[in-house]
Design an enzyme around this catalytic site. Structure first.
Site, PDB file in Angstrom:
ATOM      1  N   HIS A  75      37.882  -3.749   5.433  1.00  0.00           N
ATOM      2  CA  HIS A  75      38.055  -4.565   4.228  1.00  0.00           C
ATOM      3  C   HIS A  75      39.296  -4.141   3.478  1.00  0.00           C
ATOM      4  O   HIS A  75      39.953  -3.171   3.841  1.00  0.00           O
ATOM      5  CB  HIS A  75      36.796  -4.562   3.360  1.00  0.00           C
ATOM      6  CG  HIS A  75      36.457  -3.270   2.691  1.00  0.00           C
ATOM      7  ND1 HIS A  75      36.119  -2.130   3.388  1.00  0.00           N
ATOM      8  CD2 HIS A  75      36.400  -2.922   1.374  1.00  0.00           C
ATOM      9  CE1 HIS A  75      35.850  -1.152   2.538  1.00  0.00           C
ATOM     10  NE2 HIS A  75      36.028  -1.607   1.303  1.00  0.00           N
ATOM     11  N   HIS A  90      40.106  -2.951   0.429  1.00  0.00           N
ATOM     12  CA  HIS A  90      40.262  -1.961  -0.644  1.00  0.00           C
ATOM     13  C   HIS A  90      41.254  -0.865  -0.272  1.00  0.00           C
ATOM     14  O   HIS A  90      41.313  -0.426   0.876  1.00  0.00           O
ATOM     15  CB  HIS A  90      38.906  -1.349  -0.999  1.00  0.00           C
ATOM     16  CG  HIS A  90      38.026  -2.295  -1.772  1.00  0.00           C
ATOM     17  ND1 HIS A  90      36.661  -2.221  -1.768  1.00  0.00           N
ATOM     18  CD2 HIS A  90      38.355  -3.342  -2.571  1.00  0.00           C
ATOM     19  CE1 HIS A  90      36.160  -3.183  -2.548  1.00  0.00           C
ATOM     20  NE2 HIS A  90      37.177  -3.876  -3.033  1.00  0.00           N
ATOM     21  N   HIS A 114      40.764   2.162   1.918  1.00  0.00           N
ATOM     22  CA  HIS A 114      40.557   1.924   3.348  1.00  0.00           C
ATOM     23  C   HIS A 114      41.841   1.504   4.065  1.00  0.00           C
ATOM     24  O   HIS A 114      41.874   1.509   5.296  1.00  0.00           O
ATOM     25  CB  HIS A 114      39.452   0.877   3.560  1.00  0.00           C
ATOM     26  CG  HIS A 114      38.139   1.343   3.012  1.00  0.00           C
ATOM     27  ND1 HIS A 114      37.096   1.760   3.807  1.00  0.00           N
ATOM     28  CD2 HIS A 114      37.725   1.506   1.737  1.00  0.00           C
ATOM     29  CE1 HIS A 114      36.093   2.155   3.030  1.00  0.00           C
ATOM     30  NE2 HIS A 114      36.452   2.009   1.770  1.00  0.00           N
ATOM     31  N   HIS A 119      30.014  -6.596  -0.236  1.00  0.00           N
ATOM     32  CA  HIS A 119      30.887  -5.657  -0.964  1.00  0.00           C
ATOM     33  C   HIS A 119      32.211  -6.358  -1.272  1.00  0.00           C
ATOM     34  O   HIS A 119      32.681  -6.336  -2.402  1.00  0.00           O
ATOM     35  CB  HIS A 119      31.086  -4.415  -0.101  1.00  0.00           C
ATOM     36  CG  HIS A 119      32.011  -3.394  -0.681  1.00  0.00           C
ATOM     37  ND1 HIS A 119      31.733  -2.696  -1.830  1.00  0.00           N
ATOM     38  CD2 HIS A 119      33.222  -2.939  -0.266  1.00  0.00           C
ATOM     39  CE1 HIS A 119      32.726  -1.849  -2.094  1.00  0.00           C
ATOM     40  NE2 HIS A 119      33.651  -1.986  -1.166  1.00  0.00           N
TER      41      HIS A 119
HETATM   42 FE    FE Z   1      35.568   2.372  -0.108  1.00  0.00          FE
HETATM   43 ZN    ZN Z   2      35.391  -0.697  -0.593  1.00  0.00          ZN
END
Ligand code: FE
Ligand code: ZN
Length: 241
Positions: A56, A58, A61, A114
């Site tokens: 994902h 963010h 990451h 999320h």
């Molecule tokens: Fe995270």
């Molecule tokens: Zn995250």
């Protein structure tokens, strides 16, 4: 088909994962939230980098991607749905796609909740699930709702029992404290709590865990309905344990 998988601690509590298909030597790194520890690991292994896989968008990451590409090269794979906010993708993935790491086949599972475009990458032996499923927890509902997260956790729960759950954070210790408030009499959870305590005392990682373990002890995976998951998630969001 065997994979060698190692976790690489990043930032304060993130895990990037190094994955090698042993039959071809083709390597990937999942969710490099920071370049330096991943680069040090790759230099030590003396191996290249064929793929960077992103669960994902963010920063914790993806922040290491540019620097790793500059030093090691490699291709980047991530969710097509989030291509506009991920590093440039060489391969855009969607739910149900197949991904091949050398000769090791994985299935892409769309796991929104999320974040909207969150994906998990499921090999026969390991699933890389980012911030959707944690040991004894699940990700916060930052862009999605409880119904989406419930569907995502249900899809992960359907993986084979022995599948190793390779998640994005070392959150287990605080997840244990909350989980015990939801299911204080769950024997599997109590046993897991003891194990986690012992692991953390000596600074060990508590992951990977297994799908069977999470099905037995993770209150979010055991919620049974989207409505119940919403309640548990809201309680965890305000939990100060
Ligand atoms: Fe995270
Ligand atoms: Zn995250």
């Amino acid at each position: 088909m065997t994979l060698t998988v190692k976790l690489i601690p990043c930032l304060s509590d993130n895990y990037a994962w190094w994955v090698r298909d042993d039959s071809t030597g083709i390597c990937a790194v999942v969710d490099p939230g920071e370049a330096a520890p991943v680069a040090a690991f790759l230099r030590e292994q003396g191996c290249g980098l064929d793929w960077i896989l992103l669960t994902h968008h963010h920063g914790d990451h993806i922040a290491g991607v540019a620097e790793l590409l500059a030093e090691f090269g490699g291709k980047v794979a991530g969710a097509a749905a989030d291509a506009h906010r991920l590093p440039p993708l060489d391969l855009a993935l969607a739910d149900g796609d197949d991904f091949l790491l050398g000769a090791a086949a994985a299935r892409v599972i769309g796991t929104p909740g999320h974040t909207r475009g969150h994906i998990a990458i499921a090999f026969a032996s390991h699933v890389f699930c980012g911030d959707t499923l944690f040991s004894l927890g699940c990700g916060r509902l930052l862009e999605g709702d409880a119904a989406e997260m419930f569907a995502s956790l249900t899809a992960l729960a359907a993986l084979p029992d022995a599948t190793l759950v390779c998640c994005g954070h070392e959150y287990t210790e605080s997840n244990v404290r909350f989980a015990l408030t939801v299911e204080p009499d769950n024997e599997a959870l109590r046993a897991r709590a003891e194990e986690v305590r012992a692991q953390r005392v000596v600074g060990m990682a508590t992951v990977p865990t297994t799908i069977a373990q999470e099905r037995a002890a993770n209150p979010f995976m055991r919620a049974g309905s989207a409505a119940r998951l919403a309640e548990i998630r809201a309680a965890k969001d305000s939990f100060r344990g």
